[in-house]
Scaffold this motif. Structure first.
Motif, PDB file in Angstrom:
ATOM      1  N   ALA A 262       0.861  -1.182   0.000  1.00  0.00           N
ATOM      2  CA  ALA A 262       0.000   0.000   0.000  1.00  0.00           C
ATOM      3  C   ALA A 262       0.898   1.234   0.000  1.00  0.00           C
TER       4      ALA A 262
ATOM      5  N   ARG B 246       1.119   5.606  -0.277  1.00  0.00           N
ATOM      6  CA  ARG B 246       0.557   6.956  -0.348  1.00  0.00           C
ATOM      7  C   ARG B 246       1.518   7.818  -1.154  1.00  0.00           C
TER       8      ARG B 246
ATOM      9  N   VAL C 180      -3.751   7.278  -2.770  1.00  0.00           N
ATOM     10  CA  VAL C 180      -3.347   6.013  -2.169  1.00  0.00           C
ATOM     11  C   VAL C 180      -3.569   4.902  -3.190  1.00  0.00           C
TER      12      VAL C 180
ATOM     13  N   ALA D  88      -7.022   2.152   2.849  1.00  0.00           N
ATOM     14  CA  ALA D  88      -5.659   1.653   3.029  1.00  0.00           C
ATOM     15  C   ALA D  88      -5.567   0.902   4.348  1.00  0.00           C
TER      16      ALA D  88
ATOM     17  N   LEU E 167      -0.471   1.764   7.374  1.00  0.00           N
ATOM     18  CA  LEU E 167       0.096   2.836   6.554  1.00  0.00           C
ATOM     19  C   LEU E 167       0.215   4.122   7.363  1.00  0.00           C
ATOM     20  N   ASP E 168      -0.780   4.387   8.198  1.00  0.00           N
ATOM     21  CA  ASP E 168      -0.765   5.587   9.047  1.00  0.00           C
ATOM     22  C   ASP E 168      -0.285   5.302  10.463  1.00  0.00           C
TER      23      ASP E 168
END
Length: 286
Positions: free
Chosen positions: A179, A181, A187, A202, A206-207
């Motif tokens: 994944a 960004r 994304v 996502a 990822l965050d």
């Protein structure tokens, strides 16, 4: 927040020089100010990462030259001391204009999308599928010499393929793919075979990346740059000996500097550092 404070300090310190540098190259005053405001505004969200991983005076100056149509000068830093601070020339007004233009572009994009959708509904389903495909990316087969996904020089290295993907902001392994960004905010998912697809949702990692276990086996001049989980268990740690001891916000390239990967198993047994020679040294694991 610290990020906002760092950004604001840079903005206040460099606004006059960035604008003045463009004006000295023949860019009209209003166009120069709007270009600086738009470029900095686009960087606000990823500012802490850019400061940590880039020489921002160099990368921002290159983006400004490209935005205003000036000839490229790779590696050149933004000029210093070309303008004195003028309290009547502050960036607030121009940042507001840049934000309004950005919002207007988004609204126009949404309107164009709605019009396009109405047209596509009338057309055949096959044509809709064809038109909605993302642009092809250059993909080459190449076995990954590292046990994790990595990114360098605009290319994303998966297990069996390398995908050309400029403008990556962050990425994380996701199943058999990745994944990603982009710096544009988009994304996408990159499949194991190199296919690139836009996605709406996502993975949380990822965050919110997983917290790595402590890694204490550092050499005297090593700095731990990034850590990512290894498929099947364990962690891979990216080390850099080219940074000043204790400094995390800038990379210093030197003849003795290197980047190396240390892989640790689930029981915290770690192998020897493997110096990375597959890129110029500035690779990323996220």
């Amino acid at each position: 927040m610290a990020e906002g404070s760092d950004f604001d300090r840079y903005l206040d310190a460099r606004w006059a020089d960035l604008v003045g540098g463009l004006e000295d190259e023949g860019v009209a005053p209003d166009r120069a100010r709007l270009a600086v405001a738009e470029t900095l505004l686009a960087s606000r969200r990823s500012w802490s990462r850019r400061v940590r991983e880039e020489q921002v005076d160099v990368s921002l100056w290159a983006e400004l030259r490209e935005r205003t149509g000036l000839p490229p000068r790779p590696g050149q830093a933004a000029p210093h001391g070309v303008r004195r601070f003028d309290p009547r020339d502050i960036p607030d007004e121009w940042l507001a204009r840049a934000g309004a233009l950005r919002a207007a572009r988004r609204r126009r994009s949404v309107r164009r999308g709605l019009v396009g959708l109405a047209v596509l509904v009338v057309l055949a389903a096959g044509w809709v599928w064809w038109a909605g495909r993302p642009p092809p990316r250059e993909v080459r087969e190449e076995a990954n010499p590292l046990p994790v996904v990595w990114y360098a020089q605009g290319e994303l290295h998966l297990e069996d393929v390398v995908v050309e993907l400029p403008g990556v902001d962050e990425f994380v392994a996701w199943g058999s793919g990745v994944a990603v960004r982009m710096r544009s905010g988009e994304v996408v998912r990159v499949d194991a075979d190199g296919g690139v697809h836009e996605i709406d949702d996502a993975p949380l990692t990822l965050d919110h990346p997983l917290r790595p276990p402590p890694f204490l086996a550092l050499g005297r001049y090593d700095v731990l740059v990034q850590s990512v989980p290894v498929p099947g268990g364990g962690w891979a740690h990216l080390l850099d000996s080219s940074r000043r001891a204790g400094v995390q916000d800038a990379v210093r390239q030197s003849e003795s500097g290197r980047r190396a990967l240390v892989v640790c198993s689930a029981d915290h047994t770690c192998g020897e550092p493997r110096t990375i020679v597959e890129a110029d040294g500035s690779i990323r694991l996220r």
